[in-house]
Design an enzyme around this catalytic site. Structure first.
Site, PDB file in Angstrom:
ATOM      1  CB  SER A  10      -1.147  -0.109   1.221  1.00 18.18           C
ATOM      2  OG  SER A  10      -0.341  -0.140   2.484  1.00 18.18           O
ATOM      3  CG  HIS A  12       5.904   2.757   4.280  1.00 15.28           C
ATOM      4  ND1 HIS A  12       6.729   3.767   4.226  1.00 15.28           N
ATOM      5  CD2 HIS A  12       6.875   1.723   4.726  1.00 15.28           C
ATOM      6  CE1 HIS A  12       8.008   3.558   4.750  1.00 15.28           C
ATOM      7  NE2 HIS A  12       8.091   2.208   5.141  1.00 15.28           N
ATOM      8  N   GLY A  70       3.704   0.932   7.184  1.00 16.46           N
ATOM      9  CA  GLY A  70       4.014   2.119   7.645  1.00 16.46           C
ATOM     10  C   GLY A  70       3.843   2.084   9.399  1.00 16.46           C
ATOM     11  CG  HIS A 137      26.195  14.500  18.111  1.00 15.69           C
ATOM     12  ND1 HIS A 137      26.169  14.396  19.472  1.00 15.69           N
ATOM     13  CD2 HIS A 137      26.133  15.867  17.978  1.00 15.69           C
ATOM     14  CE1 HIS A 137      26.283  15.605  19.914  1.00 15.69           C
ATOM     15  NE2 HIS A 137      25.870  16.423  18.840  1.00 15.69           N
TER      16      HIS A 137
END
Ligand SMILES: CC(C)(COP(=O)(O)OP(=O)(O)OC[C@H]1O[C@@H](n2cnc3c(N)ncnc32)[C@H](O)[C@@H]1OP(=O)(O)O)[C@@H](O)C(=O)NCCC(=O)NCCS
Length: 212
Positions: A10, A12, A70, A137
């Site tokens: 679908s 995603h 998703g 980071h």
């Protein structure tokens, strides 16, 4: 050539398919979804129910799996149910993403165009780092998370398993978002967020518990 199977067909999964096409040395071989009752060829790839995966893994060599779903909850459930070896999963990284050599990326994670992952950050398995998100980071982003488009995690942020950071949200340095929590689009997280809550706004405030 690495042959990649997407689980889910679908919204995603379309973006995940584009990721495969953008990687030289990979080809999309199948899209499996339980809305299909039988195996057939459509749009040039094999389609069929997710149960067809076992046969593909047995019959073909150099074949890998990625989740095109998703929902963080559904991705975790599916991985548990499938029971295939962790090494069957592949991570997909768009060529425009910038990933520090010292970052660690888990298996099954998908990294969309223009994502930045900076030094010493650790990303878990089956995460989605969506278009243009920035992971600074020393972050720790756990398994089954979704960092939505244009979201920003500043240095040293921890995001627990299954958490969803909404589009354009920001998290200031060293804060934690608890597992399975949802941060609303555009929120600014300036304090730690508990597990299983929904938090929205600037600064982000909890509006709901068990928010998944
Ligand atoms: C936070 C979120 C999950 C809440 O969804 P929901 O549970 O359906 O909540 P509702 O739409 O019922 O809204 C509840 C309240 O929160 C407010 N609200 C919802 N999302 C908000 C947001 N992002 N920022 C500020 N307030 C928000 C609503 O206005 C509503 O306020 P009210 O009670 O005063 O009317 C959702 O709005 C959201 O932001 N999701 C992120 C989606 C996203 O970025 N997806 C990326 C996909 S690639």
């Amino acid at each position: 050539m690495k042959k990649v199977v997407i689980l889910g067909d679908s919204g995603h999964s379309k973006v995940v398919a584009d990721l495969i096409h953008s990687n030289e040395g990979m080809s999309l071989t199948a899209k499996l979804d339980d809305r299909y009752d039988e195996v057939f060829v459509g749009e040039g790839v094999t389609k069929g129910p997710i149960s067809h995966l076992r046969q593909l893994l047995q019959e073909e060599s150099n074949i890998y799996v990625v989740l095109g779903i998703g929902s963080n909850v559904v991705r975790k459930k599916l991985v548990k149910e499938l029971g295939v070896p962790r090494s069957s999963f592949i991570s997909l990284i768009h060529p425009t993403a910038v990933i520090s050599p010292s970052a660690v990326i888990g298996l099954g994670t998908v990294i969309m165009p223009r994502v930045v992952v900076n030094a010493d950050t650790i990303i878990g398995d089956h995460a989605i780092l969506n278009t243009g998100s920035i992971i600074e980071h020393d972050c720790k982003v756990a398994d089954y998370t979704h960092i939505s488009p244009q979201a920003i995690l500043a240095g040293g942020v921890a995001v627990g398993e299954g958490a969803h950071i909404g589009a354009g949200a920001s998290v200031i340095p060293l804060k934690t978002v608890g597992e399975w929590s949802t941060i609303g689009a555009g929120a600014a997280v300036v304090s730690n967020i508990n597990r299983k809550v929904t938090a929205v706004g600037v600064p982000a405030k909890e509006i709901r518990k068990e928010g998944i």
